[in-house]
Motif scaffolding. Structure first.
Motif, short mmCIF file in Angstrom:
data_model
loop_
_atom_site.label_atom_id
_atom_site.label_comp_id
_atom_site.label_asym_id
_atom_site.label_seq_id
_atom_site.Cartn_x
_atom_site.Cartn_y
_atom_site.Cartn_z
N SER A 197 0.86 -1.19 0.00
CA SER A 197 0.00 0.00 0.00
C SER A 197 0.89 1.23 0.00
N LEU A 198 1.89 1.23 -0.87
CA LEU A 198 2.88 2.29 -0.91
C LEU A 198 2.51 3.39 -1.92
N GLY A 199 1.97 3.00 -3.05
CA GLY A 199 1.53 3.96 -4.05
C GLY A 199 2.63 4.67 -4.80
N ASP A 200 3.88 4.13 -4.78
CA ASP A 200 4.96 4.80 -5.50
C ASP A 200 5.89 3.84 -6.22
N LEU A 201 5.44 2.62 -6.50
CA LEU A 201 6.26 1.69 -7.28
C LEU A 201 6.34 2.22 -8.72
N ASP A 202 7.58 2.33 -9.24
CA ASP A 202 7.75 2.94 -10.57
C ASP A 202 7.78 1.93 -11.71
N GLY A 203 7.85 0.63 -11.41
CA GLY A 203 7.80 -0.39 -12.45
C GLY A 203 9.12 -0.67 -13.13
N ARG A 204 10.18 0.08 -12.82
CA ARG A 204 11.46 -0.18 -13.45
C ARG A 204 12.02 -1.52 -13.01
N ILE A 205 11.95 -1.80 -11.71
CA ILE A 205 12.36 -3.11 -11.16
C ILE A 205 11.12 -3.78 -10.60
N PHE A 206 10.80 -4.96 -11.12
CA PHE A 206 9.67 -5.74 -10.61
C PHE A 206 9.94 -7.19 -10.97
N THR A 207 10.61 -7.92 -10.06
CA THR A 207 11.09 -9.25 -10.40
C THR A 207 10.97 -10.20 -9.21
N LEU A 208 10.59 -11.43 -9.49
CA LEU A 208 10.43 -12.48 -8.49
C LEU A 208 11.66 -13.38 -8.47
N SER A 209 12.01 -13.85 -7.30
CA SER A 209 13.06 -14.87 -7.21
C SER A 209 12.58 -16.15 -7.89
N PRO A 210 13.48 -16.98 -8.41
CA PRO A 210 13.07 -18.19 -9.14
C PRO A 210 12.17 -19.12 -8.34
N ASP A 211 12.30 -19.11 -7.01
CA ASP A 211 11.42 -19.97 -6.22
C ASP A 211 10.11 -19.28 -5.85
N GLY A 212 9.92 -18.05 -6.31
CA GLY A 212 8.66 -17.34 -6.07
C GLY A 212 8.47 -16.83 -4.66
N ARG A 213 9.53 -16.81 -3.86
CA ARG A 213 9.37 -16.43 -2.45
C ARG A 213 9.63 -14.95 -2.19
N PHE A 214 10.46 -14.31 -3.03
CA PHE A 214 10.84 -12.92 -2.76
C PHE A 214 10.57 -12.05 -3.99
N LEU A 215 9.99 -10.90 -3.74
CA LEU A 215 9.72 -9.92 -4.79
C LEU A 215 10.60 -8.70 -4.56
N LEU A 216 11.32 -8.29 -5.59
CA LEU A 216 12.10 -7.06 -5.55
C LEU A 216 11.45 -6.03 -6.47
N PHE A 217 11.34 -4.80 -5.99
CA PHE A 217 10.72 -3.75 -6.78
C PHE A 217 11.36 -2.41 -6.45
N SER A 218 11.21 -1.45 -7.35
CA SER A 218 11.77 -0.12 -7.16
C SER A 218 10.67 0.88 -6.85
N ARG A 219 11.05 1.86 -6.03
CA ARG A 219 10.13 2.93 -5.64
C ARG A 219 10.73 4.27 -6.05
N ALA A 220 9.89 5.16 -6.54
CA ALA A 220 10.32 6.51 -6.92
C ALA A 220 9.35 7.50 -6.28
N SER A 221 9.75 8.05 -5.15
CA SER A 221 8.89 8.96 -4.41
C SER A 221 9.02 10.38 -4.96
N SER A 222 7.90 11.10 -5.03
CA SER A 222 7.93 12.49 -5.50
C SER A 222 8.61 13.41 -4.51
N THR A 223 8.77 12.96 -3.26
CA THR A 223 9.43 13.79 -2.25
C THR A 223 10.89 13.42 -2.06
N ALA A 224 11.41 12.49 -2.87
CA ALA A 224 12.81 12.07 -2.73
C ALA A 224 13.75 13.17 -3.20
#
Length: 512
Positions: A197-224
């Protein structure tokens, strides 16, 4: 015999004969009839032409007025001269533009139910019309200007999706990005869970580990801070509830898990004030996931990256995790991670986009790791310079054997490639010569280029608006594609298509 007269004498004789006749004619009034300004007058005039007759009759002409016979015509007794008064006026009209109707399909509505989401409003155009009048009667109406005053607002109506979206079990772990948050389809396509419920995932990084247990994603905040392009976060899908946390990486342009799941590779960049908003370092890092963090070491130091190097490169892990294929704007190669030696496989002229974006090749390994399917910039179609060629071909490269050959010609610059155990999937542009703006269809072909067939979208649909986004199913039975903001499953080899979601705003996906 008659006497022979000289030419000068004969000319003088004719003058003596004709001149008195002309003078006599001009001296004698000629009857004509003039029709003008709603009146018909019979007059006697001493005039040689229609123009002179009108002048003697006291009738002046406007710039647009028409005269019959023409003003230069010679006067003849009994002639009727007609003057048509031509005037022009401007008329301004306001024309309503009907509003279009947009249909949203909503799986939450009952069969036959509709719901008005937004009321439509007509637009408005101001039209200037020139009216030509002949003796006070409209003769012609001509539009000379059209100005858009207000655009129409489309009416949006939601209708039931019953019968279009299917509910079916899926294998593995399927996640997607929508409304800048992560979601998961849990076992059944009708069961969708919200992961963040973050509302700032930018979609550049969105990848699952091969076993499907971990999700890595990138965030780009407008206040960064301006020095921060994004931050990478991780999520353990087995946690209850899943809690996103930073993994210690920032300013990442590309990241992907190794096929064995023990490492990640990533490349970095930095924010740039002008388009496209970043500048690639063209470096490479290898990291390991441990206790929610990624500890990494640099494998390649930053480089210029060749022509258009500020855009960055494409990378693809080999199935055995020992090598990474890379694509630059001017060629394709393989990096051996143990020796850190880069081996070029194919070179071609850079594609000059003349804009704030760059083209880099799409890459996909064969399942056995012996071959690489890649998109390459092709030769010119006619006499244009090689850098301006709009031809792009699908190539097969034998990584260890050292040969390369084109498999399918002229597929378009956003073709996209996926090599599966069942063959090659790729996009084909409707208009390859305008591939950057063309729509694309999804095709399947055997690894040797035979048995080519179209798979998606269904007939009558407009096609992909860019590079097709596709994932091979973990159970090896089908293909998942993202199309117009939703997920579709294509059963292989039957080619049967099933629509899985009715989101309309899915921006990325991962399936393991």
């Amino acid at each position: 015999m008659f006497p022979i007269l000289s030419t000068r004498f004969r000319s003088g004789l004719w003058t003596l004969v004709i001149a008195p006749l002309l003078i006599a004619c001009l001296a004698r009034p000629i009857p004509v009839t003039i029709v003008a300004d709603g009146q018909r007058r019979a007059v006697y005039l001493r005039a040689a032409t229609v123009r002179e007759a009108l002048t003697q009759a006291g009738i002046s002409l406007g710039d647009l007025d028409q005269v019959s016979p023409p003003e230069t015509a010679r006067i003849a007794p009994g002639m009727v001269i007609t003057v048509t008064r031509i005037t022009q006026t401007l008329e301004i009209q306001e024309v309503r533009i009907p509003f279009p109707r947009q249909i949203l399909k909503d799986a939450r509505l009952a069969p036959g139910e509709t719901r008005l989401i937004r009321r439509g409003e007509p637009g408005l155009e101001r039209v200037t019309i020139r009216i030509t009048w002949a003796d006070g009667q409209p003769m012609e109406r001509q539009e000379i200007q059209r100005e858009r005053v207000r655009d129409p607002v489309p009416e949006i109506v939601a209708v039931s999706l019953l019968g279009e979206v299917v509910s079916m079990p899926i294998s593995g772990t399927l996640v997607f990005l929508a409304r800048r948050d992560a979601w998961q389809i849990a076992g059944e396509t009708s069961r969708i869970l919200r992961l963040t419920s973050l509302g700032d995932l930018d979609g550049r990084i969105f990848t699952l580990s091969p076993d499907g247990r971990f999700l890595l994603f990138s965030r780009a905040s407008s206040t960064a801070p301006r020095s921060l392009l994004n931050t990478v976060w991780g999520l353990s899908l087995g946690a209850d509830p899943p809690r996103p946390q930073p993994v210690g990486l920032e300013n990442v342009l590309w990241l992907e898990w190794a096929p064995q799941g023990d490492r990640v590779a990533f490349a970095t960049g930095e924010p740039s004030p002008g388009p496209p908003g970043w500048r690639a370092h063209n470096d490479l890092w290898i990291g390991r996931w441990a206790d929610g963090r990624i500890e990494a070491r640099r494998v390649l130091t930053p480089t210029a990256g060749g022509p258009y190097g500020w855009w960055g490169m494409t990378w693809a892990w080999s199935p055995d995790g020992r090598r990474l294929a890379f694509g630059r704007t001017d060629g394709i190669g393989v990096l051996d991670l143990e020796s850190r030696k880069a081996i070029p496989l194919l070179t071609f002229p850079v594609y000059e986009t003349r804009s704030a974006w760059a083209w880099v090749p799409a890459l996909s390994w064969s399942p056995d790791g012996r071959y690489l399917a890649a998109l390459a910039h092709g030769p010119p179609r006619s006499g244009e310079p090689p850098e301006q060629s709009t031809r792009f071909d699908l190539w097969i490269l034998a990584v260890d054997e050292g040969w390369a050959r084109p498999l399918i010609e002229d597929v378009g610059l956003w073709a996209g490639i996926l090599w599966s155990p069942q063959g090659l999937f790729f996009g084909q542009a409707h208009q390859p010569e305008a591939g950057d703006a063309s729509r694309y269809d999804l095709y399947w072909v055997d690894h040797d280029g035979s048995d080519r067939r179209r798979l998606f979208p269904p007939e009558g649909e407009i096609g992909f608006g860019g590079q097709p986004d596709m994932r091979w199913a973990p159970d090896g039975q089908g293909l998942l594609v993202r199309y117009q903001g939703d997920l579709y499953y294509i059963a292989i080899p039957s080619g049967q298509v099933y629509r899985l979601t009715a989101q309309g705003d899915i921006a990325a996906m991962a399936w393991r």
